[in-house]
Design an enzyme around this catalytic site. Structure first.
Site, PDB file in Angstrom:
ATOM      1  CB  CYS A 169      -0.975   0.013   1.411  1.00 12.70           C
ATOM      2  SG  CYS A 169      -2.299  -1.551   0.882  1.00 12.70           S
ATOM      3  CG  HIS A 309      -1.331   5.859   4.537  1.00 10.68           C
ATOM      4  ND1 HIS A 309      -1.042   5.077   2.591  1.00 10.68           N
ATOM      5  CD2 HIS A 309      -2.093   4.465   5.186  1.00 10.68           C
ATOM      6  CE1 HIS A 309      -2.120   3.662   2.781  1.00 10.68           C
ATOM      7  NE2 HIS A 309      -2.690   3.230   3.884  1.00 10.68           N
ATOM      8  CG  HIS A 346      -6.644   1.599   1.510  1.00  6.75           C
ATOM      9  ND1 HIS A 346      -5.805   1.871   0.733  1.00  6.75           N
ATOM     10  CD2 HIS A 346      -6.036   0.693   2.762  1.00  6.75           C
ATOM     11  CE1 HIS A 346      -4.479   2.230   0.934  1.00  6.75           C
ATOM     12  NE2 HIS A 346      -4.546   1.052   2.327  1.00  6.75           N
TER      13      HIS A 346
END
Length: 419
Positions: A169, A309, A346
């Protein structure tokens, strides 16, 4: 890694595929409205609470999902269609889709990332083989991550070096960081960097639910992703992709391209603390930020906005807040921050490629997009979150942070061109 002697590296084209819109302008105006594009979706109704919401791009009819049809030759997966769309838009935006641009594309590098690859095709192949069906001779390509970059380079006419970074990620930031290094050292004059994911599949949904990574809140689906809020309990799976055309400033100016922003610095570390958890102290995240700032030659007081994030998991949001307090110190509490995952979920490696596209647009347009679903901020976070409306601001430098499974933490500094 600073390579200032070769000049700055600028962004001249951007392409995006997201639940908030396909194409840069549609995406940008959509996220400025601060509306969640997360929708109710699950492959296991009544069986799983977690993973029942997702951010899915309105890219094509649902019937064309690879897991709904027989396995095809590798390269036909939804992942590739998302990637091609984003890359071609970025190339077009950079003015490279003409006869003058073709020679530059023929030598351009490609640096891309995906956390899980063409997973829908993998699932279809495994299912069919378990049922005794024949699969295409080149089906194995779906399980070769290097093939993703090779296939995209071939399809998009990029003839320089290519690399795929399966760093989870943080992948979008890492792809841009590696492209930055290649441009600085003179390996290429022009590069395409980005990350792409199409992970809304039965296996992925079940896997993340199994490790309690995704939200299980019994709420209206668009509110499931709520970074920094006391109600957050896990991320919401999303899909999409972002691509950026990067080139040396001299190359861009010589061909009449318009720089949208500068990729000024990159830093990355691995804490190796835990396979999925982040240490609450934020020490490793802080180290990645410090490296990016040093690489950019930018001090903490020169950062005007942080695109976090902000995954909407209990640990991540607190760790990031603590990292900002360590690195930005007196400026941390007043620093405008945001998380686009509140709006689009996400998308794993693709998330920070999309968020980097937004960071470039922030310095170009001088507008910070809002975080949605923030009703009661966790006091342990305690940051100046831009919510619920967009914020006009003078933004010289944006800090973009990213974290991934395995303890990888990366950061990129994006600067305003001409500032």
């Amino acid at each position: 890694m600073n390579g200032g002697s070769r000049g700055r590296v600028v962004v001249t084209g951007i392409g995006v595929v997201t639940p908030a819109g396909i194409g840069l302008e549609r995406f940008w105006h959509s996220i400025l409205r601060g509306t969640s594009h997360v929708r109710e979706r699950t492959f296991f109704p009544g069986a799983e609470k977690r993973g029942r919401a997702a951010g899915v791009a309105e890219f094509e009819p649902q019937s064309l999902f690879a897991w709904d049809r027989p396995a095809e030759a590798a390269g036909q997966d939804r992942l590739f269609r998302i990637a091609e769309t984003a890359i071609f838009e970025a190339l077009s935006g950079a003015g490279l889709d003409n006869s003058a641009g073709k020679p530059l594309m023929a030598e351009a590098g490609l640096y891309v990332s995906s956390a899980i690859g063409p997973i829908s095709t993998m699932e279809a192949i495994v299912r069919e083989q378990s049922e005794g069906a024949m699969t295409p001779d080149d089906a194995w390509h779906a399980f070769s991550f290097g093939h993703i970059a090779a296939k995209l380079a071939e399809r998009c006419g990029l003839g320089g070096p290519y690399a795929l970074l399966p760093t989870g990620c943080s992948g979008g930031c890492d792809a841009v960081g590696y492209a930055l290094a290649a441009l600085r050292c003179g390996a290429v004059d022009l590069a395409v960097a980005g990350a792409f994911e199409a992970p809304v599949t039965p296996l992925v949904e079940a896997a993340f639910a199994r490790i309690n990574a995704t939200s299980s809140r019994d709420c209206f689906a668009p509110r499931a992703s709520c970074p920094f809020d006391t109600m957050r309990d896990g991320f919401v799976l999303g899909e999409g992709g972002g691509a950026l055309v990067l080139e040396r400033e001299a190359t861009a100016i010589a061909r009449g391209a318009i720089p949208l922003g500068v990729i000024a610095g990159y830093g990355s570390v691995c804490s190796a603390f835990h396979m999925t958890d982040i240490h609450e102290s934020g020490e490793a995240i802080a180290r990645s930020i410090e490296l990016a700032l040093a690489d950019a030659g930018v001090s903490a007081d020169e950062i005007d906005h942080v695109n976090l994030h902000g995954s909407s998991t209990p640990m991540n949001d607190v760790a990031e807040a603590n990292a900002l307090r360590k690195t930005l110190q007196n400026w941390a509490e007043d620093m405008p921050v945001t998380s686009l995952k509140s709006q689009i979920g996400h998308a794993l490696a693709a998330a920070n490629a999309i968020e980097l596209a937004a960071a470039v647009m922030t310095v170009f347009r001088q507008v910070i997009p809002p975080t949605t679903n923030l009703f009661d901020q966790d006091p342990r976070v305690g940051l100046n979150v831009v919510s619920p409306w967009l914020r006009q601001a003078k933004v010289r430098n944006v800090l973009k942070t990213a974290s991934g499974f395995g303890g990888i933490h990366s950061a990129v500094v994006v600067s305003r061109y001409g500032a």
